[in-house]
Each structure stands twice: as C-alpha cells, then as structure tokens.
Design a protein around this motif. Sequence first.
Motif, PDB file in Angstrom:
ATOM      1  N   ALA A   8       0.705  -1.217   0.006  1.00 25.01           N
ATOM      2  CA  ALA A   8      -0.012  -0.058  -0.088  1.00 25.01           C
ATOM      3  C   ALA A   8       0.755   1.352   0.052  1.00 25.01           C
ATOM      4  CB  ALA A   8      -0.911  -0.069   1.216  1.00 25.01           C
ATOM      5  N   LEU A   9       1.860   1.355   0.781  1.00 26.86           N
ATOM      6  CA  LEU A   9       2.646   2.433   0.816  1.00 26.86           C
ATOM      7  C   LEU A   9       3.510   2.824  -0.486  1.00 26.86           C
ATOM      8  CD1 LEU A   9       3.939   2.364   4.510  1.00 26.86           C
ATOM      9  CD2 LEU A   9       2.467   4.034   3.636  1.00 26.86           C
ATOM     10  N   GLU A  10       3.822   1.556  -1.160  1.00 23.59           N
ATOM     11  CA  GLU A  10       4.556   1.689  -2.355  1.00 23.59           C
ATOM     12  C   GLU A  10       3.869   2.557  -3.582  1.00 23.59           C
ATOM     13  OE1 GLU A  10       5.733  -2.429  -3.141  1.00 23.59           O
ATOM     14  OE2 GLU A  10       7.547  -2.254  -2.118  1.00 23.59           O
ATOM     15  N   LEU A  11       2.269   2.251  -3.278  1.00 24.81           N
ATOM     16  CA  LEU A  11       1.300   3.040  -4.169  1.00 24.81           C
ATOM     17  C   LEU A  11       0.924   4.360  -3.780  1.00 24.81           C
ATOM     18  CD1 LEU A  11      -0.471  -0.188  -5.191  1.00 24.81           C
ATOM     19  CD2 LEU A  11       1.124   0.597  -6.441  1.00 24.81           C
ATOM     20  N   THR A  12       1.389   4.762  -2.637  1.00 23.77           N
ATOM     21  CA  THR A  12       0.739   5.923  -1.957  1.00 23.77           C
ATOM     22  C   THR A  12       1.643   7.028  -2.591  1.00 23.77           C
ATOM     23  OG1 THR A  12       0.249   4.536   0.078  1.00 23.77           O
ATOM     24  CG2 THR A  12       0.360   7.162   0.165  1.00 23.77           C
ATOM     25  N   GLU A  28       8.820   3.778  15.402  1.00 24.79           N
ATOM     26  CA  GLU A  28       9.342   5.049  15.575  1.00 24.79           C
ATOM     27  C   GLU A  28       8.658   6.011  16.491  1.00 24.79           C
ATOM     28  OE1 GLU A  28      12.575   5.892  15.890  1.00 24.79           O
ATOM     29  OE2 GLU A  28      13.210   4.022  15.037  1.00 24.79           O
ATOM     30  N   SER A  29       8.864   6.414  17.540  1.00 25.56           N
ATOM     31  CA  SER A  29       8.192   7.442  18.354  1.00 25.56           C
ATOM     32  C   SER A  29       8.697   8.868  17.917  1.00 25.56           C
ATOM     33  CB  SER A  29       7.871   7.550  19.735  1.00 25.56           C
ATOM     34  OG  SER A  29       9.441   7.487  20.312  1.00 25.56           O
ATOM     35  N   ASP A  30       9.559   9.079  17.567  1.00 23.96           N
ATOM     36  CA  ASP A  30      10.286  10.404  16.984  1.00 23.96           C
ATOM     37  C   ASP A  30       9.814  10.628  15.646  1.00 23.96           C
ATOM     38  OD1 ASP A  30      12.680  12.345  16.980  1.00 23.96           O
ATOM     39  OD2 ASP A  30      13.091  11.471  15.144  1.00 23.96           O
ATOM     40  N   LEU A  31       9.210  11.763  15.247  1.00 22.76           N
ATOM     41  CA  LEU A  31       8.541  11.990  14.143  1.00 22.76           C
ATOM     42  C   LEU A  31       9.362  12.013  12.907  1.00 22.76           C
ATOM     43  CD1 LEU A  31       5.959  14.718  15.418  1.00 22.76           C
ATOM     44  CD2 LEU A  31       5.718  12.302  14.975  1.00 22.76           C
ATOM     45  N   ILE A  32      10.557  12.760  13.249  1.00 27.36           N
ATOM     46  CA  ILE A  32      11.515  12.828  12.042  1.00 27.36           C
ATOM     47  C   ILE A  32      12.034  11.331  11.529  1.00 27.36           C
ATOM     48  CG2 ILE A  32      13.857  13.592  11.279  1.00 27.36           C
ATOM     49  CD1 ILE A  32      12.046  15.798  11.777  1.00 27.36           C
ATOM     50  N   SER A  33      12.265  10.606  12.507  1.00 29.81           N
ATOM     51  CA  SER A  33      12.767   9.313  12.199  1.00 29.81           C
ATOM     52  C   SER A  33      11.682   8.541  11.630  1.00 29.81           C
ATOM     53  CB  SER A  33      13.074   8.350  13.546  1.00 29.81           C
ATOM     54  OG  SER A  33      14.326   8.812  13.910  1.00 29.81           O
ATOM     55  N   ALA A  34      10.428   8.663  11.918  1.00 26.88           N
ATOM     56  CA  ALA A  34       9.110   7.912  11.511  1.00 26.88           C
ATOM     57  C   ALA A  34       9.188   8.515  10.001  1.00 26.88           C
ATOM     58  CB  ALA A  34       7.911   8.239  12.310  1.00 26.88           C
ATOM     59  N   ALA A  35       8.968   9.874   9.675  1.00 28.74           N
ATOM     60  CA  ALA A  35       9.055  10.337   8.526  1.00 28.74           C
ATOM     61  C   ALA A  35      10.002   9.782   7.527  1.00 28.74           C
ATOM     62  CB  ALA A  35       9.058  12.085   8.575  1.00 28.74           C
ATOM     63  N   LYS A  36      11.389   9.871   7.918  1.00 28.55           N
ATOM     64  CA  LYS A  36      12.221   9.164   7.030  1.00 28.55           C
ATOM     65  C   LYS A  36      12.052   7.927   6.668  1.00 28.55           C
ATOM     66  CE  LYS A  36      16.347  11.630   8.897  1.00 28.55           C
ATOM     67  NZ  LYS A  36      17.362  11.459   9.586  1.00 28.55           N
ATOM     68  N   ILE A  37      11.502   6.885   7.397  1.00 23.53           N
ATOM     69  CA  ILE A  37      10.952   5.587   7.217  1.00 23.53           C
ATOM     70  C   ILE A  37      10.027   5.334   6.331  1.00 23.53           C
ATOM     71  CG2 ILE A  37      10.147   3.383   8.384  1.00 23.53           C
ATOM     72  CD1 ILE A  37      11.770   4.087  10.882  1.00 23.53           C
ATOM     73  N   LEU A  38       8.969   6.270   6.664  1.00 21.78           N
ATOM     74  CA  LEU A  38       7.676   6.446   5.794  1.00 21.78           C
ATOM     75  C   LEU A  38       8.042   6.757   4.187  1.00 21.78           C
ATOM     76  CD1 LEU A  38       5.167   7.779   7.971  1.00 21.78           C
ATOM     77  CD2 LEU A  38       5.398   5.320   7.197  1.00 21.78           C
ATOM     78  N   LYS A  39       8.940   7.661   4.116  1.00 24.28           N
ATOM     79  CA  LYS A  39       9.536   8.283   2.893  1.00 24.28           C
ATOM     80  C   LYS A  39      10.188   7.032   2.236  1.00 24.28           C
ATOM     81  CE  LYS A  39      10.770  11.502  -0.250  1.00 24.28           C
ATOM     82  NZ  LYS A  39       9.622  11.824  -0.987  1.00 24.28           N
ATOM     83  N   SER A  40      11.078   6.135   2.767  1.00 27.86           N
ATOM     84  CA  SER A  40      11.784   5.255   1.936  1.00 27.86           C
ATOM     85  C   SER A  40      10.866   4.176   1.815  1.00 27.86           C
ATOM     86  CB  SER A  40      12.716   4.687   3.186  1.00 27.86           C
ATOM     87  OG  SER A  40      12.205   3.780   4.281  1.00 27.86           O
TER      88      SER A  40
END
Length: 71
Positions: A8-12, A28-40
């Motif tokens: 799903a995330l690959e198609l988002t 990840e509870s850190d928002l920056i780390s979470a954003a990096k993972i989601l971006k990847s």
Amino acid sequence: MWNEKKEALELTHYLKADGVEAEFLTGESDLISAAKILKSLGPKEIIITHKTLSPLSILNIIYRFLTADLN
C-alpha cells in the motif's frame, strides 16, 4: 512489516498520519525518524500531525526534516 502495508505504501503518493499512526506504521516515536522510514517506503509527500505540537515546534520539525540527510 506485513506485506499489505508495504504494498500500500509503495502505491501511495500522499500520506497523512498523526503521530500515533506514524509510530504504528514505523515503530518509531520520533517524528523525524518515522517520516524518514515512511519516505523510504514509497510515499512522495508525507504529512505527520500531532495534537500537542505548537506551530513553532512544527516549524522546527519541518526544518529538521528538510535539512536531514535522507539517505
């Protein structure tokens, strides 16, 4: 990570999540780390909100994310 989430995330293109959802998706509870993972994982644009952050805190997070090495 379950396969459906990855697929799903690959198609988002745009992902909007609050801090709790971002932590659930990434662990990840850190928002920056979470954003990096989601971006990847594929989304082109990511918006993470948090109910207790002030506008200044949000600007700080945006600055940290934009100036962070995403590789």
